[in-house]
Every structure is written in C-alpha cells, then in structure tokens.
Design a protein around this motif. Structure first.
Motif, PDB file in Angstrom:
ATOM      1  N   SER A 133      -3.896  31.994 -33.427  1.00  0.00           N
ATOM      2  CA  SER A 133      -5.015  32.266 -33.107  1.00  0.00           C
ATOM      3  C   SER A 133      -5.560  31.884 -31.726  1.00  0.00           C
ATOM      4  N   GLU A 165     -15.486  33.232 -32.434  1.00  0.00           N
ATOM      5  CA  GLU A 165     -14.318  34.141 -31.988  1.00  0.00           C
ATOM      6  C   GLU A 165     -13.259  33.564 -31.032  1.00  0.00           C
ATOM      7  N   GLY A 166     -13.657  32.506 -30.290  1.00  0.00           N
ATOM      8  CA  GLY A 166     -12.444  31.645 -29.554  1.00  0.00           C
ATOM      9  C   GLY A 166     -12.496  32.262 -27.987  1.00  0.00           C
ATOM     10  N   SER A 206     -11.299  29.246 -31.980  1.00  0.00           N
ATOM     11  CA  SER A 206     -11.627  30.223 -33.012  1.00  0.00           C
ATOM     12  C   SER A 206     -11.795  29.523 -34.364  1.00  0.00           C
ATOM     13  N   GLY A 225     -13.124  34.073 -37.036  1.00  0.00           N
ATOM     14  CA  GLY A 225     -13.911  34.533 -35.955  1.00  0.00           C
ATOM     15  C   GLY A 225     -15.337  34.426 -36.471  1.00  0.00           C
ATOM     16  N   THR A 240      -7.035  33.910 -38.884  1.00  0.00           N
ATOM     17  CA  THR A 240      -8.279  34.177 -38.078  1.00  0.00           C
ATOM     18  C   THR A 240      -9.377  34.215 -38.581  1.00  0.00           C
TER      19      THR A 240
END
Length: 232
Positions: free
Chosen positions: A163, A148-149, A167, A182, A180
């Motif tokens: 983003s 998810e970052g 991630s 995730g 993105t």
C-alpha cells in the motif's frame, strides 16, 4: 473476488467532473448515471429508472452519521423518516444508501499514526458487508498526507508493504492479509475476525497525526442487498 471487484468499481471516481451515482445489487449488477429521484419502489436516474426493494434503508453520511428509515430524493436532497426520525442531507454528503439487512453496527474512532494496528473491537463475519470512510491527516516520512497516502509505495517493513505510504489500511484478524482503504472502501468480508486498522508506516518509525474513521458493518450477508453510492 467477483464481488470485491464489483464493489471496488462502484466506489471508483470518474476521471473528471462529478463522479456518477452507482447502484449495486446482490446479483452483482452495477448501474451508473445521475440519480435524480428515489421513492418506495424505484431509483430514477437521468433517462431511466431501476426497481429497488423498497422499505426501510440505512443511510450513512460522509460525516459518519447513520440513519435508518424510509428515504426519498428530490432536488438533490435526500430525506429519511421513521420512528420519530426526520433527517435530510445533500446527496453529495451521503456515502451509501442500502436496502436489506437490518442488523447494522456503526463505529466512529480515531486511528493514530505510529501506533501500529488498532483493534476496532468489531467482529466481522464472513459474508458481512463493510463500509469504511476516513478523513484527517498524518505526518509520515517526509510529508503530510491524508488517508489516500503519499504517491509512493511503502517500505518492506511497513505494516502493508503493497500500500501507499501513510494510507489507511486494514485487515480482518491478526493473521489477515492487509488491504488498502484510503478515504473510502466497501466490500464483502471473505473471512471471520476482528477488524483492525492502521496508518501505513514502519511500526518503529516516527509518525504523527490521526485519521477519523467511520465503520459500518451489515452482518446478514449481501444476497438481498441493494446499495447506492452517490458520486461527488
């Protein structure tokens, strides 16, 4: 864009508690609630039922395992049977159940941080449905993070500046716009090309770790596709 928004909504988590189970069909209809039973003709949610195409379904587990066969759900356990296959899993361990195209490709691979774009060698055609799930950890910048970052945007020299840092991101074709991913992502491809994945960080920066990624591509379009995304 309409389909992208619908499928993104189908994967969104509830603000608290267990996320609802969601059904999406090729017309764009979205139904959500607590899925309690499945048989050959209907999906039963708490308080109502919805017709489904019936026949064989593709079942992708969050572990990356993929099965195809007749499905049923009872007491929170999903069963799959057909062609000598007998498998079962808790509904919350299922990523997606789909009825529709039989042309399915599945791939499990590791995407390493600091290695730039990783070519999956999966060619995606416009209109194909793509489901991606990821787990693991990487070290970027000042912290350890999952797919998810970090809670900050990346820099302008990152692979995907829009983003979050660290991630999991993707693109279709070398000239495709990054998006993105995730921990989970599902959508309909709007262009043709090879699917590429990366851990979002500057291509020249120091990074370590990797994400284990499961990819499923159904390549016959989505007009007759029905999918159920179990909540967690």
């Amino acid at each position: 864009m309409k389909r992208l928004a619908i499928l993104a909504a189908a994967l969104a988590l509830a603000a608290c508690g267990r996320a609802p189970d969601r059904l999406v069909d090729g017309s764009g209809r979205v139904v959500s609630g607590r899925l309690t039973a499945l048989d050959g003709a209907s999906a039963t949610f708490k308080g109502f039922s919805v017709e489904i195409p019936g026949g064989r379904a593709s079942v992708l587990l969050r572990s990356g395992a993929l099965y195809r066969g007749d499905v049923s759900l009872e007491s929170g356990t999903l069963s799959v049977s057909g062609d000598g296959i007998e498998a079962s899993a808790r509904l919350r361990d299922v990523a997606v159940i789909t009825w529709g195209p039989a042309s399915v490709r599945n791939l499990l691979l590791d995407v390493h941080a600091g290695s730039g774009w990783c070519d999956t060698h999966l060619y995606v055609e416009r209109g194909a449905r793509v489901v991606i799930l990821a787990g693991g950890s990487s070290v970027v910048g000042t912290g350890t993070v999952g797919p998810e970052g970090l809670e900050r945007t990346a820099t302008t020299i990152s692979l995907s500046p829009e983003s979050l840092d660290g991630s999991l991101v993707g693109r279709i074709g070398e000239d495709g716009d990054p998006f993105t991913i995730g921990e989970s992502w599902a959508s309909v491809a709007e262009t043709d090309g090879y699917l590429e994945l990366a851990v979002n960080a500057p291509s020249t920066g120091a990074a370590a770790g990797y994400y284990t990624v499961s990819i499923t591509v159904e390549s016959d379009g989505t007009e007759n596709l029905t999918a159920i995304f179990p909540g967690r």
